[in-house]
Design a protein around this motif. Sequence first.
Motif, PDB file in Angstrom:
ATOM      1  N   ALA A   1      46.005  34.270  32.997  1.00 48.03           N
ATOM      2  CA  ALA A   1      45.360  33.421  32.922  1.00 48.03           C
ATOM      3  C   ALA A   1      44.043  33.886  31.913  1.00 48.03           C
ATOM      4  O   ALA A   1      45.004  34.145  31.101  1.00 48.03           O
TER       5      ALA A   1
ATOM      6  N   CYS B   1      41.659  37.967  35.693  1.00 46.16           N
ATOM      7  CA  CYS B   1      41.365  36.197  36.029  1.00 46.16           C
ATOM      8  C   CYS B   1      40.407  35.611  36.540  1.00 46.16           C
ATOM      9  O   CYS B   1      40.121  35.527  37.790  1.00 46.16           O
TER      10      CYS B   1
ATOM     11  N   ASP C   1      39.815  30.210  35.717  1.00 49.30           N
ATOM     12  CA  ASP C   1      41.555  30.757  36.446  1.00 49.30           C
ATOM     13  C   ASP C   1      41.424  30.047  38.277  1.00 49.30           C
ATOM     14  O   ASP C   1      42.561  29.347  38.149  1.00 49.30           O
TER      15      ASP C   1
ATOM     16  N   ARG D   1      44.277  28.069  39.265  1.00 50.47           N
ATOM     17  CA  ARG D   1      45.144  28.309  40.139  1.00 50.47           C
ATOM     18  C   ARG D   1      45.381  27.106  41.290  1.00 50.47           C
ATOM     19  O   ARG D   1      46.801  26.904  41.062  1.00 50.47           O
TER      20      ARG D   1
ATOM     21  N   PRO E   1      47.835  32.208  38.509  1.00 54.41           N
ATOM     22  CA  PRO E   1      48.134  32.929  36.548  1.00 54.41           C
ATOM     23  C   PRO E   1      47.990  34.584  37.336  1.00 54.41           C
ATOM     24  O   PRO E   1      47.242  35.101  38.069  1.00 54.41           O
TER      25      PRO E   1
ATOM     26  N   ALA F   1      46.764  38.172  35.150  1.00 58.44           N
ATOM     27  CA  ALA F   1      45.950  38.933  34.303  1.00 58.44           C
ATOM     28  C   ALA F   1      47.121  39.533  32.862  1.00 58.44           C
ATOM     29  O   ALA F   1      48.256  40.209  33.095  1.00 58.44           O
TER      30      ALA F   1
END
Length: 346
Positions: A210, A215, A225, A230, A246, A248
């Motif tokens: 992300a 995120c 994100d 996404r 994505p 984190a």
Amino acid sequence: MVDKTDKIIVGISIGDLNGIGIEVILKTFEDKRMLDFCTPVLFGSVKVISHHKNVLELDVPLHGIAAINQINHSKINVLNIWKEDVAVALGQATKISGKYAAKSLEEAVKHLKEHSIDVLLTAPINKETIQSESFNFPGHTEYLAANLEGKGLMMLMTSQLRIGLITGHIPISKVSDAITPALIREKVKTMHASLKEDFGISKPKIAVLALNPHCGDKGVIGKEDDEIIRPTLAAIAETGVLVFGPYAADGFFGSETYKQFDGVLATYHDQGLAPFKALSFGSGVNFTAGLNAIRTSPDHGTGFDIAGKNKANATSFKEALFAAIEIYKTRKEYKELTKNPLFVKR
């Protein structure tokens, strides 16, 4: 023992003359068994390299040549690409050392394009002193992308981890604007192809990190994100590519989730390189994926603070050499297999 006529010719640009590049090259080939794996050709000057040898008190025989067709497959070849004396000031960043680092790189890339060497291994450069009218790039990756065919992807790798960068050497303030669906698709496509062709992975799994912390926390910290990354990954996944995210970045590395994937794409430079170097500094390899020729380098810089002190560790350079050889063999095998009409892509 490898047949000399079949040995892979490794072209080596010597990097900044005042750094540790020449030291790690010499230390790599101190072990004569390395010549069983490849034929090295250093692009530079016997005089300059001998200066480093003498300062470091390393006993590494060199074979000076004036043209590539004079290489000896049993020796460490140095293609003399300049005749003049060049001042070496170990540990100092100078325009002279940058100028000759560029000469070495340019000549090595020329031979790579002419197929007189099989792969390119680059020693570290100083990104400030190398700048000139002929070299106006943030680093090796961008220079190679401009001079070779394909879509370049900076990939840091070990046997356990491969991290590619969606954005490379750009200011952090410009990263958000640079993250577009088109760029994400391009980098996923490049990594996917490289994992298949260069590493022999038939169904590679790719994770994408992300851009924002957590995120974006559903838009609280940022919308990129949810609105860009996404949906783009979802569209790519519909084509059959195994791409996920994505994720984190902090939890992804903290929980060792990266071990579940064949490749990872970070959204910006330090997001990928900070955890990579924390996990593998000194043994990692920088590989420029996606191009029509193979280039690797060690994962460290010029090391001016230890230049000339015989303290540089050659492990990463040696790993970069082995990686270039293995990627060359795997890519060659893949091309042979895909030429076969009976070969079925999986």
